[in-house]
Design an enzyme around this catalytic site. Structure first.
Site, PDB file in Angstrom:
ATOM      1  N   SER A 238       0.834  -1.196   0.000  1.00  0.00           N
ATOM      2  CA  SER A 238       0.000   0.000   0.000  1.00  0.00           C
ATOM      3  C   SER A 238       0.876   1.256   0.000  1.00  0.00           C
ATOM      4  CB  SER A 238      -0.954  -0.055   1.197  1.00  0.00           C
ATOM      5  OG  SER A 238      -2.022   0.828   1.057  1.00  0.00           O
ATOM      6  N   ASP A 462      -8.954  -4.621  -5.830  1.00  0.00           N
ATOM      7  CA  ASP A 462      -8.419  -3.904  -4.662  1.00  0.00           C
ATOM      8  C   ASP A 462      -9.136  -2.564  -4.537  1.00  0.00           C
ATOM      9  OD1 ASP A 462      -6.904  -2.379  -2.837  1.00  0.00           O
ATOM     10  OD2 ASP A 462      -5.036  -3.377  -3.414  1.00  0.00           O
ATOM     11  N   HIS A 489      -7.336  -6.127  -0.482  1.00  0.00           N
ATOM     12  CA  HIS A 489      -6.266  -5.134  -0.513  1.00  0.00           C
ATOM     13  C   HIS A 489      -4.961  -5.801  -0.132  1.00  0.00           C
ATOM     14  CE1 HIS A 489      -4.087  -1.458  -0.243  1.00  0.00           C
ATOM     15  NE2 HIS A 489      -4.014  -1.446   1.077  1.00  0.00           N
TER      16      HIS A 489
END
Length: 523
Positions: A238, A462, A489
């Site tokens: 991320s 995602d 995710h």
């Protein structure tokens, strides 16, 4: 509703460490209480020799725990912790020093490759907690046998000092339970108040000016050297992909290997990134509703039904014991469940309960995302997230531009769930518009000449870091792309997909990336 990309006891700062007669030079993994000298290794920037060559004093982790999350993470066996000393301002290496918390789970096999540094995202999430937990999960896999798992808390986060602090628990609870503000002056007054508290409680403008990704990657290079690594092996999730990208640009020749999972697009401006993310969550929510519609247990099956259920929360938060569930908290709770299909049944139950007038589970889910403990204390994750975002991204202070951006967001999101066309858009200056220091980076095409081949992982469903962002990042870094067809995710190592895990692990261990872009599927 907007979910930010990825969107934490204070003791005296450690002075720079110097070697003494009690130093232990360690070739293998250190034991608690050993002062380990492995650096300096690799290139050392002028003036930073004492930082790059510092020994590390590894100790037991549990005495360093500062909240319930770190107590749980540090309770696993086989880990040690230390603090790395770095300059607060790299332009003033002889000035104030700060410390970065670091955790290590040593390689469990005989054929150690080196140290694998990781960051789980946020910004504001503890890399130490992640390395403790994920390192335990994979300790018997080949990757855990071959690498020390290294997690660090970026400056301002977790065990690192000073920590970013803004509103206290009582102030945060009051903000969350207040009805939605509908006037520009009200919203901006709240934003100004937040900034003032951050500045006062985090150590002033010098701390806030040096809290962003630009400085985190400098810290990571110091860590690389102190760990005795000529080159960095890194896994970023991320927002951790933004750290990886920035490191690759600042130190391309210092990279051994990188897996970047759940990419932040380095080219997208903040408004476009927010719109893209909102679409990702909206698509994920529609997928959830499709799943829900086929289930007998699911009592609220359509967007109009759910919207009707949520709308009253805009003006009158729902009492939950001695607390209240606000419209914003309900949205945060629902969005948090979209990070993984494993949370869908819980979201289903929470919505069913809300239909009966019970917002307890939704409030509990919002608490978990926002870092509120059962004792009512908050992690400082959201404060750090804001602080980093405000120095990483260009801010908008021109009101005409603010209005233009508001119209752009409203137009792009008009057909999304949680968007109410009857509610006027409020074009306010956001928190970052009042931030007391300038931004230190901005969207751009990374310049990574000399970077070895790296691997990007991107998931088709995602919600937080949409698939297209991974495609863009892979192209920008000339990286090999692993596409994961699924709805969650991030996936590498913790997502339960052997196709992704095997490809990523083989690359990290043997530096053998897939010969071509590959696709992996759930199941």
């Amino acid at each position: 509703m907007r979910i930010s990309r990825g969107f934490p006891l204070v003791t005296p700062l450690l002075a720079a460490v110097t070697l003494s007669s009690c130093t232990v030079v360690v070739d293998g993994a250190p034991s608690a209480g050993q002062l380990e000298q492995r650096g300096p290794k690799g290139p050392v920037p002028a003036g930073l020799e004492r930082f790059y060559g510092q020994p590390l004093n590894w100790t037991d982790c549990p005495p360093l725990a500062y909240d319930e999350d770190s107590r749980a993470a540090y309770a696993v066996t086989g880990i040690l912790c230390t603090r790395l000393t770095v300059p607060l301002d790299y332009a003033k290496p002889d000035g104030r020093a700060i410390t970065i918390g670091v955790l290590r789970r040593a390689a469990t096999g005989p054929d150690r490759v080196g140290a694998l540094v990781m960051n789980p995202g946020g910004p504001g999430v503890s890399g130490m907690n992640t390395a403790a937990t994920l390192g335990f999960v994979v300790k018997d896999r080949e990757l855990g046998k071959r690498f020390d798992f290294i997690g660090f808390d970026p400056r301002g986060v977790g065990l690192s000092e000073p920590r970013v602090r803004c509103r206290n628990a009582a102030e945060t609870d009051a903000e969350r339970s207040a009805p939605e503000r509908k006037e520009v002056a009200q919203v901006e007054a709240s934003n100004k108040d937040f900034v003032a508290r951050c500045t006062e409680r985090s150590g002033g403008t010098e701390v806030l000016a040096n809290i962003g990704t630009r400085d985190v990657v400098r810290d990571m290079d110091v860590l690389r050297s102190a760990l005795g690594e000529e080159k960095l092996t890194y896994v970023g999730y991320s927002y951790g992909t933004r750290i990886g990208t920035a490191y690759a640009e600042a130190f391309p020749g210092n990279v051994r290997a990188m897996v970047l999972d759940g990419a932040v697009d380095p080219l997208a401006d903040p408004v476009d990134a927010s719109i893209r993310q909102a679409r990702g969550f909206d698509d994920a929510f529609k997928t959830f509703l499709g799943w829900c519609a086929a289930r007998e247990k699911c009592q609220v099956k359509t967007e109009p039904e759910l919207a009707k259920l949520l709308r009253p929360l805009r003006d009158a938060p729902l009492a939950v014991g001695d607390r209240k569930l606000s419209y914003s908290d309900a949205g945060i709770a629902m969005a948090s469940a979209l990070y993984s299909q494993l949370s869908w049944t819980r979201l289903e139950r929470a919505i069913n309960e809300l239909a009966k007038g019970d917002g307890g589970t939704l409030l509990e889910m919002a608490d978990e995302y926002l870092g509120r403990s059962e004792q009512g204390e908050y992690r400082d994750t959201m404060a750090a997230l804001t602080a980093v975002r405000c120095v990483d991204d260009p801010r908008t202070t021109d009101r005409a531009k603010v209005e233009e951006n508001a119209r752009k967001v409203a137009e792009a999101s008009k057909d999304m769930f949680m968007a109410d066309p009857s509610e006027p858009t409020i074009p306010t200056l956001d928190t970052c518009a009042f931030w007391p220091v300038p931004n230190t980076s901005e969207p751009h095409q990374p310049k990574v000449d000399g970077l070895p081949e790296v691997v990007v992982v991107s998931t088709t469903g995602d919600p937080a870091t949409p698939y297209e962002s991974g495609v863009t990042l892979a192209k920008a870094l000339k990286a090999r792309l692993i596409t994961y067809v699924g709805d969650q995710h991030t996936v590498f190592l913790g997502g339960g997909n052997s196709c992704v895990d095997d490809a990523g692990s083989t690359y990290l261990i043997d530096l053998r990336a897939p010969l071509a872009d590959i696709e992996c599927r759930a199941g």
